[in-house]
Design an enzyme around this catalytic site. Structure first.
Site, PDB file in Angstrom:
ATOM      1  N   SER A  86     -13.129  -4.332   1.069  1.00 17.75           N
ATOM      2  CA  SER A  86     -14.055  -3.467   0.310  1.00 17.75           C
ATOM      3  C   SER A  86     -15.496  -3.672   0.773  1.00 17.75           C
ATOM      4  CB  SER A  86     -13.915  -3.701  -1.199  1.00 17.75           C
ATOM      5  OG  SER A  86     -12.599  -3.418  -1.607  1.00 17.75           O
ATOM      6  N   PRO A  87     -15.750  -3.635   2.088  1.00 19.92           N
ATOM      7  CA  PRO A  87     -17.101  -3.917   2.610  1.00 19.92           C
ATOM      8  C   PRO A  87     -18.125  -2.865   2.194  1.00 19.92           C
ATOM      9  CG  PRO A  87     -15.708  -3.025   4.353  1.00 19.92           C
ATOM     10  CD  PRO A  87     -14.802  -3.307   3.170  1.00 19.92           C
ATOM     11  N   LEU A  88     -17.632  -1.666   1.848  1.00 23.70           N
ATOM     12  CA  LEU A  88     -18.548  -0.598   1.414  1.00 23.70           C
ATOM     13  C   LEU A  88     -18.521  -0.459  -0.114  1.00 23.70           C
ATOM     14  CD1 LEU A  88     -17.509   1.979   4.178  1.00 23.70           C
ATOM     15  CD2 LEU A  88     -19.666   0.710   4.069  1.00 23.70           C
ATOM     16  N   TYR A 136       0.850  -1.194   0.000  1.00 26.65           N
ATOM     17  CA  TYR A 136       0.000   0.000   0.000  1.00 26.65           C
ATOM     18  C   TYR A 136       0.884   1.242   0.000  1.00 26.65           C
ATOM     19  CZ  TYR A 136      -3.928  -3.113   1.191  1.00 26.65           C
ATOM     20  OH  TYR A 136      -4.861  -4.111   1.196  1.00 26.65           O
ATOM     21  N   GLY A 172     -12.242   0.899   4.810  1.00 23.55           N
ATOM     22  CA  GLY A 172     -11.260   1.956   4.568  1.00 23.55           C
ATOM     23  C   GLY A 172     -11.832   3.289   5.024  1.00 23.55           C
ATOM     24  N   ASN A 197     -18.820   4.160  10.970  1.00 22.50           N
ATOM     25  CA  ASN A 197     -18.737   2.737  10.644  1.00 22.50           C
ATOM     26  C   ASN A 197     -18.813   1.863  11.903  1.00 22.50           C
ATOM     27  OD1 ASN A 197     -18.466   3.674   8.060  1.00 22.50           O
ATOM     28  ND2 ASN A 197     -16.261   3.352   7.933  1.00 22.50           N
ATOM     29  N   GLN A 238      -8.843 -13.221   3.708  1.00 24.67           N
ATOM     30  CA  GLN A 238      -9.354 -11.880   3.400  1.00 24.67           C
ATOM     31  C   GLN A 238      -9.840 -11.867   1.947  1.00 24.67           C
ATOM     32  OE1 GLN A 238      -7.411  -7.548   3.243  1.00 24.67           O
ATOM     33  NE2 GLN A 238      -6.922  -8.585   5.142  1.00 24.67           N
ATOM     34  N   LYS A 250     -23.145   7.770  -1.166  1.00 24.37           N
ATOM     35  CA  LYS A 250     -22.632   9.126  -1.474  1.00 24.37           C
ATOM     36  C   LYS A 250     -22.664   9.437  -2.972  1.00 24.37           C
ATOM     37  CE  LYS A 250     -18.357   8.463   0.218  1.00 24.37           C
ATOM     38  NZ  LYS A 250     -17.014   8.885   0.587  1.00 24.37           N
ATOM     39  N   SER A 298      -5.040 -14.221   1.867  1.00 29.45           N
ATOM     40  CA  SER A 298      -5.978 -13.311   1.214  1.00 29.45           C
ATOM     41  C   SER A 298      -6.121 -13.719  -0.247  1.00 29.45           C
ATOM     42  CB  SER A 298      -5.444 -11.881   1.304  1.00 29.45           C
ATOM     43  OG  SER A 298      -6.323 -10.998   0.641  1.00 29.45           O
TER      44      SER A 298
HETATM   45  N1  LIG Z   1      -6.567  -8.199   0.426  1.00 35.63           N
HETATM   46  C1  LIG Z   1      -6.804  -7.484  -0.643  1.00 35.63           C
HETATM   47  O1  LIG Z   1      -6.499  -7.874  -1.780  1.00 35.63           O
HETATM   48  C2  LIG Z   1      -7.478  -6.140  -0.472  1.00 35.63           C
HETATM   49  C3  LIG Z   1      -7.980  -5.446  -1.591  1.00 35.63           C
HETATM   50  C4  LIG Z   1      -8.618  -4.215  -1.365  1.00 35.63           C
HETATM   51  C5  LIG Z   1      -8.728  -3.722  -0.063  1.00 35.63           C
HETATM   52  N2  LIG Z   1      -8.210  -4.423   0.987  1.00 35.63           N
HETATM   53  C6  LIG Z   1      -8.332  -3.934   2.378  1.00 35.63           C
HETATM   54  O2  LIG Z   1      -9.688  -3.610   2.625  1.00 35.63           O
HETATM   55  C7  LIG Z   1      -9.785  -2.261   3.106  1.00 35.63           C
HETATM   56  C8  LIG Z   1     -11.084  -1.664   2.678  1.00 35.63           C
HETATM   57  O3  LIG Z   1     -11.247  -1.742   1.278  1.00 35.63           O
HETATM   58  P1  LIG Z   1     -11.482  -0.456   0.380  1.00 35.63           P
HETATM   59  O4  LIG Z   1     -10.838   0.726   1.018  1.00 35.63           O
HETATM   60  O5  LIG Z   1     -11.117  -0.828  -1.002  1.00 35.63           O
HETATM   61  O6  LIG Z   1     -13.049  -0.293   0.347  1.00 35.63           O
HETATM   62  P2  LIG Z   1     -14.235   0.129   1.366  1.00 35.63           P
HETATM   63  O7  LIG Z   1     -13.866  -0.098   2.761  1.00 35.63           O
HETATM   64  O8  LIG Z   1     -15.393  -0.584   0.787  1.00 35.63           O
HETATM   65  O9  LIG Z   1     -14.407   1.683   1.062  1.00 35.63           O
HETATM   66  C9  LIG Z   1     -13.618   2.635   1.705  1.00 35.63           C
HETATM   67  C10 LIG Z   1     -13.933   4.017   1.195  1.00 35.63           C
HETATM   68  O10 LIG Z   1     -15.293   4.343   1.446  1.00 35.63           O
HETATM   69  C11 LIG Z   1     -15.397   5.678   1.893  1.00 35.63           C
HETATM   70  N3  LIG Z   1     -16.002   5.651   3.252  1.00 35.63           N
HETATM   71  C12 LIG Z   1     -15.652   4.883   4.309  1.00 35.63           C
HETATM   72  N4  LIG Z   1     -16.441   5.116   5.364  1.00 35.63           N
HETATM   73  C13 LIG Z   1     -17.335   6.046   4.968  1.00 35.63           C
HETATM   74  C14 LIG Z   1     -18.410   6.688   5.604  1.00 35.63           C
HETATM   75  N5  LIG Z   1     -18.744   6.403   6.865  1.00 35.63           N
HETATM   76  N6  LIG Z   1     -19.101   7.620   4.896  1.00 35.63           N
HETATM   77  C15 LIG Z   1     -18.787   7.922   3.617  1.00 35.63           C
HETATM   78  N7  LIG Z   1     -17.771   7.338   2.962  1.00 35.63           N
HETATM   79  C16 LIG Z   1     -17.046   6.400   3.628  1.00 35.63           C
HETATM   80  C17 LIG Z   1     -14.004   6.304   1.895  1.00 35.63           C
HETATM   81  O11 LIG Z   1     -13.768   6.897   0.608  1.00 35.63           O
HETATM   82  P3  LIG Z   1     -13.648   8.448   0.294  1.00 35.63           P
HETATM   83  O12 LIG Z   1     -13.790   9.204   1.584  1.00 35.63           O
HETATM   84  O13 LIG Z   1     -12.316   8.590  -0.340  1.00 35.63           O
HETATM   85  O14 LIG Z   1     -14.756   8.681  -0.691  1.00 35.63           O
HETATM   86  C18 LIG Z   1     -13.132   5.066   1.984  1.00 35.63           C
HETATM   87  O15 LIG Z   1     -11.867   5.242   1.438  1.00 35.63           O
HETATM   88  C19 LIG Z   1      -8.536  -1.589   2.539  1.00 35.63           C
HETATM   89  O16 LIG Z   1      -8.204  -0.432   3.251  1.00 35.63           O
HETATM   90  C20 LIG Z   1      -7.519  -2.689   2.680  1.00 35.63           C
HETATM   91  O17 LIG Z   1      -7.055  -2.718   4.009  1.00 35.63           O
HETATM   92  C21 LIG Z   1      -7.613  -5.621   0.795  1.00 35.63           C
END
Ligand SMILES: NC(=O)c1ccc[n+]([C@@H]2O[C@H](COP(=O)([O-])OP(=O)(O)OC[C@H]3O[C@@H](n4cnc5c(N)ncnc54)[C@H](OP(=O)(O)O)[C@@H]3O)[C@@H](O)[C@H]2O)c1
Length: 315
Positions: free
Chosen positions: A204-206, A53, A279, A289, A175, A214, A149
């Site tokens: 990527s739960p969101l 990252y 994230g 969250n 993961q 949003k 993962s």
């Molecule tokens: N193992 C793997 O291959 C893999 C791949 C992807 C991710 N991951 C892990 O999973 C984590 C989460 O995935 P992700 O970041 O891709 O997706 P996510 O958790 O689905 O989405 C995160 C994004 O949603 C927005 N957000 C979060 N909380 C919010 C709220 N309460 N209100 C409004 N917007 C909100 C923010 O974006 P903005 O504020 O920028 O709009 C944030 O960056 C990563 O940080 C990483 O640790 C792992």
């Protein structure tokens, strides 16, 4: 905050965690410190990052943020991705795993990693070699638990068999990508994890923010959001998807919650899920969250959610 066991281990992790791919990419060092400190303040103890990252920057920021509070945090990081130009600067060989853990420990400013995850499969390295290297790290105290993962069920099964056969430390978690809009793991990985006690850490739960509601149908994404910055995410913002999410947001609002809380509370109805890494680019997002852990959805709620998403229609 609710705490769950990570798989069948004794490690207690907060049901809502924090994902670190925004650290160094949307959140600078100061903002990362604010996000992580707010998380720890409200009982969110699980912080997920990876060596790749922002090419190590996320780990460095996490390390600085938890300095002085290391004992409160459960730090999960990953190894596998390309970290340099040489042939052994990636993968799951003994050589790269040992180089990788030393570099991650340096960046994190700690002498142990709570959960060390292999980021993806490496078809060029025998699983026995990978597991033996990880097992050594556990015995040396550099790593407390190991996970994987992006593995398919059969690949975890093979790794569990290999660990059992050679008396090596087994993976306790996986993961995968999992959210209301992407349920691919429900076919095989999820029942597999239930059967074998592997903890699921959905990423990527969101749906990268889509499920927070949003992004509105017919409107361009606000510039200060991930879709505002990422053309790849903008491609996923279809009218049908955004209208359904809008209806989900309304359904949640009628019950005193946000769409994002709904997306996370829905994942928590799966008992195989140990912690959810959402994230964040702002401390307020972590707070919102975390509230999801207090919302218990009923069987009837789940049916209504599926209807809004047209899950039956697609099958
Ligand atoms: N193992 C793997 O291959 C893999 C791949 C992807 C991710 N991951 C892990 O999973 C984590 C989460 O995935 P992700 O970041 O891709 O997706 P996510 O958790 O689905 O989405 C995160 C994004 O949603 C927005 N957000 C979060 N909380 C919010 C709220 N309460 N209100 C409004 N917007 C909100 C923010 O974006 P903005 O504020 O920028 O709009 C944030 O960056 C990563 O940080 C990483 O640790 C792992």
């Amino acid at each position: 905050m609710e705490y769950r066991r990570l798989g069948e281990s004794g490690l207690k992790v907060s049901a809502i965690g924090v994902g670190g791919n925004t650290f160094g990419n949307g959140a600078d060092e100061g903002q990362t410190a604010r996000i992580i400190n707010r998380a720890l303040d409200i009982g969110v103890n699980f912080v997920d990052t990876a060596d790749i990252y922002s090419r190590g920057v996320s780990e460095t920021y996490v390390g600085k943020a938890v300095a002085g509070r290391r004992h409160e945090a459960i730090i999960a990081t990953k190894v596998r991705g390309r970290m340099g130009d040489l042939p052994n600067d990636e993968g799951l060989s003994r050589r790269h795993i040992i180089d990788g853990v030393e570099a991650s420990l340096r960046r994190l400013g700690t002498d142990y990693i709570d959960l060390y995850q292999v980021h993806n499969v490496d078809p060029t390295t025998p699983i026995f070699e990978t597991l033996a290297a990880l097992d050594d790290l556990v015995h040396h105290g550099k790593v407390r638990y190991i996970g994987c993962s992006n593995f398919a069920a059969w690949q975890i099964c093979e790794a569990l068999w290999a660990a059992d056969r050679k008396n090596l430390t087994p993976f306790i978690s996986v993961q995968p990508r999992y959210n209301l809009l992407d349920r691919a793991i429900e076919r095989e990985l999820l029942p597999f994890c239930r059967q074998y006690g592997i903890g699921i850490i959905p990423y990527s739960p969101l749906a990268s923010g889509i499920l927070t509601g949003k992004y509105k149908p017919g409107e361009p994404p606000p510039p200060n959001t991930r879709a505002g910055r990422s053309p790849r995410l903008r491609e996923q913002l279809t009218e049908d998807r955004l209208s359904r999410v809008e209806r989900l947001a309304e359904w949640a609002r009628e019950r005193g919650h946000t769409a994002g809380e709904l997306a996370l509370a829905w994942l928590l109805t799966r008992r195989e899920v140990s912690t959810i890494i959402a994230g964040a680019t702002k401390p307020e997002q972590v707070e919102e969250n975390a509230k999801a852990a207090e919302w218990r959805l009923t069987e009837d709620d789940l049916k209504q959610i599926d209807e809004i998403l047209g899950v039956g229609e697609r099958r």
